[in-house]
Design a protein around this motif. Structure first.
Motif, short mmCIF file in Angstrom:
data_model
loop_
_atom_site.label_atom_id
_atom_site.label_comp_id
_atom_site.label_asym_id
_atom_site.label_seq_id
_atom_site.Cartn_x
_atom_site.Cartn_y
_atom_site.Cartn_z
N THR A 139 0.84 -1.33 -0.01
CA THR A 139 0.02 0.04 -0.15
C THR A 139 1.04 1.19 0.03
OG1 THR A 139 -1.87 1.17 1.00
CG2 THR A 139 -0.02 0.18 2.60
N ARG A 211 -3.50 3.37 -2.64
CA ARG A 211 -3.58 2.98 -0.98
C ARG A 211 -4.53 2.03 -0.81
NH1 ARG A 211 -4.15 9.25 1.95
NH2 ARG A 211 -1.72 9.66 1.23
N ARG A 212 -4.25 1.08 -0.30
CA ARG A 212 -5.10 -0.24 -0.39
C ARG A 212 -5.33 -0.56 1.25
NH1 ARG A 212 -2.96 -4.88 -1.85
NH2 ARG A 212 -4.41 -5.61 -3.13
#
Length: 397
Positions: A139, A211-212
């Motif tokens: 991320t 962005r995970r």
């Protein structure tokens, strides 16, 4: 008297990097097992050396199952209890028969070279897992240390990162850390074209990309599906109701795209899931979805429930999202252990009535969820309601 198994960690600096305690142990050893590379790091003249045969796991199991009269010494890389053979030995024979002497791990050495705070780093191994598992941790802004399987791993990681939107991530491949042949190779994932180097390497990645979040409710477009998918808002409620926990096992019945199981796995990095799906095309699709989200190693796909449930491992949580019938619900309920969690979503009036009956008998909570989404209406905007979902959630007494 049956002896101990003494596991000694050794780094690329070999004999010179060992503590006095480790040297004394190895100097008095009768038999030393290890990889040929590790055994070659020892000075000549003492102990019988036995390199691991392939597969190492089978050879190790054979050694551990044998009654030895006297201590048996095993070499491991760095810290034997950090993604090392030490944990396997302890699981097999018990901690009381194992003596561990660690040295500095490759991860600690990598952080020392890079100036990274080890407490802020996420460690991923590809030694026993597919390279796809890196995506479970990737991320934007996160620093990863990836334990490589061999010299081909850096290029595979670079391709994976570039293919999934992380191409601008910086990479440092640290080879033979702590040894005389130590080398650091730097670059970007998107332009990585370094030739394969040493098999003994660690990859440091500073993630630049999407962005995970691990929170449930990811966009539906993140999944390949045929329309049979639990929509993002309901999925978030469902995963929350399932309450994923440490080292738990989920059954996802009527898995479809696998979105619920995948987001349950994303929320609990130590969890596992079994997906039950009768349609082979959907089963292939959910497997691909799981790999793309980095959790493929932790998800197993079986056939249709309840038939395929018979010999499946006992679950801690069960989600029924498709194919609900009285027979299925009864079979699953009677097979649930005490304290297991069951969550069922129903769309049709018939299935909603079924859930109301079970709620009346078994308790839990029964909720009706309705979601409306803004959509165009001519030149204006209106609310488009989705079909309401009735959700029964219960913990078996």
């Amino acid at each position: 008297m049956i002896g101990r198994f003494v596991v000694v960690g050794i780094g690329a600096d070999g004999w010179d990097g060992l503590s006095g305690r480790a040297r004394d142990e190895l100097s008095g050893a009768r038999v030393i097992y290890g990889s040929q590379r590790q055994l070659d790091l020892l000075p000549s003249g003492f102990a019988e050396r036995r390199p691991w045969t392939s597969p190492m796991s089978a050879h190790l199991a054979e050694v551990l199952a044998t009654d030895h009269r006297g201590d048996v010494h095993l070499l491991a890389s760095g810290d034997p209890m950090f993604h090392g053979v030490g944990a396997s030995v302890v699981r097999a024979v018990g901690a009381q028969r194992v003596h561990i002497i660690p040295t500095v791990s490759s991860v600690s050495l990598a952080c020392a070279r890079l100036g990274w705070d080890l407490t802020e780093v996420t460690v991923v191994t590809t030694v026993t897992r597919d390279v796809d598992s890196v995506l479970d941790a990737a991320t934007d802004g996160r620093d990863l240390l990836i334990l490589s399987c061999d010299r081909t791993t850096p290029a595979a990681v670079a391709k994976l990162l570039n293919d999934t939107g992380f191409g601008w991530s910086s990479m440092v491949v640290a080879e033979q850390l702590g040894g005389p042949a130590e080398r650091l190779v730097r670059g970007l994932a998107r332009t990585w074209d370094e030739p394969a180097g040493d098999d003994l390497n660690v990859i440091a990645v500073s993630c630049v990309g999407p962005r995970r979040s691990i929170a449930p409710g990811r966009p539906d477009d993140d999944y390949d599906h045929d329309g049979q998918i639990t929509k993002a808002p309901i999925r978030a409620l469902t995963v929350a109701a399932l309450a994923p926990g440490h080292r738990q096992l989920l059954w996802d019945i009527g898995s479809g795209s696998g979105s619920v199981a995948i987001e349950w796995l994303r929320a609990t990095p130590t969890g596992y899931a079994v997906a039950f799906e009768r349609d082979t095309t959907r089963a292939d699709r959910l497997t691909a979805n799981a790999r793309r989200h980095g959790v493929g190693r932790r998800l197993t796909v079986r056939g249709a429930a309840p038939e395929a449930c018979t010999d499946a491992p006992v679950p801690d949580s069960v989600f029924i999202g498709g194919g609900l019938t009285e027979t299925m619900l009864a079979t699953v309920w009677h097979g649930l252990p005490a304290d297991a969690r069951l969550v069922v979503n129903a769309v049709t009036v018939e299935n909603q009535s079924l859930l109301a009956e079970w709620y009346a008998r078994q308790g839990g909570s029964l909720q009706r969820h309705s979601v409306e989404t803004a959509a165009p209406l001519g030149s204006m905007t209106t609310w488009r309601p989705a079909l309401p979902i009735v959700q029964w959630a219960v913990t078996k007494a």
